[in-house]
Design an enzyme around this catalytic site. Structure first.
Site, short mmCIF file in Angstrom:
data_model
loop_
_atom_site.label_atom_id
_atom_site.label_comp_id
_atom_site.label_asym_id
_atom_site.label_seq_id
_atom_site.Cartn_x
_atom_site.Cartn_y
_atom_site.Cartn_z
N LYS A 238 0.79 -1.24 0.00
CA LYS A 238 0.00 0.00 0.00
C LYS A 238 0.82 1.29 0.00
CE LYS A 238 -3.43 -0.79 -0.58
NZ LYS A 238 -3.82 -1.34 -1.92
N THR A 239 2.02 1.22 -0.49
CA THR A 239 2.84 2.43 -0.50
C THR A 239 3.06 2.96 -1.92
OG1 THR A 239 4.82 1.07 -0.57
CG2 THR A 239 4.10 1.84 1.60
N THR A 242 2.81 -0.97 -6.74
CA THR A 242 2.33 -1.39 -8.06
C THR A 242 2.64 -0.32 -9.10
OG1 THR A 242 0.52 -2.43 -6.87
CG2 THR A 242 0.34 -2.40 -9.26
N LYS A 457 -6.15 0.27 -7.36
CA LYS A 457 -5.02 1.14 -6.99
C LYS A 457 -5.43 2.59 -7.19
CE LYS A 457 -2.69 -2.50 -6.31
NZ LYS A 457 -2.30 -2.96 -4.97
P1 A3P Z 1 -4.88 3.70 -2.35
O1 A3P Z 1 -5.59 2.81 -3.32
O2 A3P Z 1 -5.24 3.44 -0.94
O3 A3P Z 1 -4.96 5.16 -2.72
P2 A3P Z 1 0.37 -0.71 -3.57
O4 A3P Z 1 0.47 -0.77 -5.04
O5 A3P Z 1 1.71 -0.81 -2.89
O6 A3P Z 1 -0.66 -1.63 -3.03
O7 A3P Z 1 -0.10 0.76 -3.20
C1 A3P Z 1 -1.36 1.23 -3.60
C2 A3P Z 1 -1.32 2.73 -3.43
O8 A3P Z 1 -0.45 3.29 -4.40
C3 A3P Z 1 -2.63 3.39 -3.68
O9 A3P Z 1 -3.31 3.36 -2.45
C4 A3P Z 1 -2.22 4.79 -4.16
O10 A3P Z 1 -2.40 5.77 -3.18
C5 A3P Z 1 -0.73 4.68 -4.42
N1 A3P Z 1 -0.27 5.19 -5.70
C6 A3P Z 1 0.85 5.90 -5.89
N2 A3P Z 1 1.00 6.22 -7.16
C7 A3P Z 1 -0.04 5.70 -7.84
C8 A3P Z 1 -0.44 5.70 -9.21
N3 A3P Z 1 0.30 6.31 -10.12
N4 A3P Z 1 -1.58 5.09 -9.54
C9 A3P Z 1 -2.32 4.48 -8.59
N5 A3P Z 1 -1.99 4.42 -7.28
C10 A3P Z 1 -0.86 5.02 -6.90
#
Ligand code: A3P
EC number: 2.8.2.-
Length: 508
Positions: A238-239, A242, A457
């Site tokens: 969640k940082t 992805t 995401k």
């Molecule tokens: P939220 O969906 O809570 O906003 P991970 O991929 O590690 O699970 O992290 C998901 C988080 O990546 C998302 O959390 C979002 O805030 C963040 N994020 C950062 N850059 C992003 C992007 N370009 N597109 C989508 N999410 C992004």
């Protein structure tokens, strides 16, 4: 206790004429060789039900050639084997056992009886040397363990012996050796006993077969150590991992692992049960690089960051890898995880507010506490990073500012490329574009359109309540201070969110 051998065992290896299993890539061909030998044994009344076998020159046992384990199991029903190669030949006192694919691998040491040692008085160094060797030799792995680890509280002595056929003729040094020891157990029972005494040895620690010449010699020519990642994105979840993964994959010299069909595309090798599948399984997730020195392969498994065993395992196999960790404000990470669980219909997240989850006391229901742990624990960033730093040099670790990755990914990607030493430097300002409706940076594709990450995401949900934010600011205050000290020690820049967080909590 002594591993009980029968004479027939030695002139009856599991394959024809000392052939080495690692030379067989095709498991059916390997099994066919074994079948021929088994038929021979059955025709000659030789027992085939011992459950124990050794491989010529340790081939295929360690480094593990998964084909050998498969063929052994299917043809011979092998349950136990032994090797002196795990983790390395020397020093012998560090040899250990492990279990792979249901086959128990016992550590072994050479007791000094070779094909040419057949007369008692002609034993190299004199017969005293033989007696010394029988009692454990220079570096008796198992005896050493009993002495040092258990302080002789257990009076059991385990010795696992293997010798050459010629030691059963002339002075019968093989028999002399065995009779000098008191008690015997058949192989399968002995292995059970061994892993009862040393349960911590059940799980292996996989290493790179090409980092040890002896291992490389018995590593299949059809396999290569080039199918391993040069760097890992370790999370935490969640940082923005992805997004980072997708941006990295746009780089012409960077190649991601193939997606895993079972664990949300991530391989999750070092963090859980997949590790038991062995390195052949892991390597199958990577292509053969077209140019080993310029191609950068990587994988992203976001739970590596806070899984206890992951750093040790990763460092054993990939000691030279570079490590990327993405950090955002741990309070936001906790909230994002809560929202993630709500979206996945986790009853603990649906039936409780975020505030209830993070503030729940120890007597709260188990599922609520489990959710609380997954919200809060990964955010103790310094603790987890310190564990990675026990196994990797600070120069191998790069902290990615996850807040900046979200607002200015091109800048972050430039820093990452410099850290990795990847060339050419790819210009992300052209490859990415901000998408207003998504509210995030996305890949720019043909026609100037944006290709963004999927719905899971960058979810839309209400802001965290001020009470929860205040609670978490307090909860993470010391953890964040530790992170500050750690980053200062490493000479790494402070992420923007950490500066802000420390400023605001120091005034409150
Ligand atoms: P939220 O969906 O809570 O906003 P991970 O991929 O590690 O699970 O992290 C998901 C988080 O990546 C998302 O959390 C979002 O805030 C963040 N994020 C950062 N850059 C992003 C992007 N370009 N597109 C989508 N999410 C992004």
């Amino acid at each position: 206790m002594l591993l009980q051998h029968r004479m027939d065992f030695w002139w009856f290896p599991h394959m024809w004429s000392h052939m080495q299993p690692h030379l067989f890539h095709n498991v059916s061909v390997l099994a066919e060789q074994m079948r021929l030998n088994k038929i021979f044994a059955q025709e000659h009344g030789i027992p085939t039900d011992m459950g124990y076998a050794v491989a010529p020159h340790h081939s295929g046992v360690y480094p593990v050639h998964s084909q050998l384990y498969e063929a052994w199991k299917s043809v011979w029903g092998i349950k136990v084997t032994s090797t002196e190669e795990y983790p390395h030949l020397r020093p012998a006192r560090y040899r250990r056992g492990f279990i792979h694919n249901g086959i128990q691998v016992l550590p072994r040491q050479t007791c000094g009886l070779f094909t040419h040692t057949i007369f008692y008085n002609e034993y190299p160094g004199g017969s005293k040397e033989l007696d010394k060797s029988i009692r454990g030799g220079n570096s008796p792995h198992v005896n050493f363990k009993l002495t040092c680890k258990i302080h002789c509280a257990l009076s059991i002595q385990i010795s696992i012996f293997m010798t050459h056929l010629s030691n059963y003729g002339n002075d019968r040094l093989g028999l002399y050796t065995f009779e000098s020891l008191v008690k015997t157990l058949p192989p399968v029972k002995l292995a059970e006993k061994y892993f009862q005494i040393f349960p911590e040895e059940r799980d292996p620690l996989w290493q790179n077969p090409c980092h040890d010449k002896r291992h490389k010699d018995i590593w299949s020519k059809e396999k290569t150590c080039d199918r391993l990642p040069k760097f890992l994105v370790i999370g935490p979840q969640k940082t923005g991992t992805t997004a980072l993964h997708s941006f990295l994959s746009l780089h012409p010299a960077i190649t991601s692992s193939f997606p895993s069909p079972t664990t949300f595309e991530e391989i999750q090798f070092f963090s859980g049960a997949n590790y038991d599948n062995g390195i052949d399984w892991y390597m199958d997730f990577f292509p053969f690089p077209s140019n080993v020195s310029t191609d950068f392969m990587f994988e992203k498994s976001a739970n590596y960051f806070d899984t206890e065993v992951a750093s040790k395992r990763a460092a054993a196999l990939l000691p030279r890898a570079k490590i990327l960790a993405v950090l955002i404000n741990p309070a936001d990470r906790a909230y994002s995880w809560y929202q993630h669980q709500r979206a996945h219909q986790d009853p603990a997240a649906i039936n409780n507010t975020f505030h209830l989850v993070v503030t729940a006391g120890p007597s709260a229901p188990k599922d609520l506490l489990a959710l609380q742990r997954r919200c809060l624990n990964p955010g103790a960033y310094a603790t987890h990073l310190e564990r990675w730093l026990q196994h990797y040099q600070p120069s191998q670790l790069h902290i990615v500012d996850g807040a900046l990755l979200r607002t200015n990914p091109a800048l972050v990607m430039e820093g990452i490329q410099r850290f990795l030493g990847v060339t050419p430097i790819f210009n992300y300002t052209q490859a990415l574009m901000y998408d207003d409706s998504k509210g995030f940076w996305c890949q720019r594709v043909e026609g100037g359109r944006a290709k963004c990450l999927g719905k899971s995401k960058g979810r839309k949900y209400p802001e965290m309540s001020p009470e929860s934010r205040a609670f978490l600011a307090e909860y993470y205050r010391e953890h964040n201070m530790e992170l500050l000290r750690l980053l200062n020690r490493l000479g790494q820049p402070l992420p923007s969110w950490l500066r802000q967080e420390l400023q605001s909590t120091s005034w409150s």
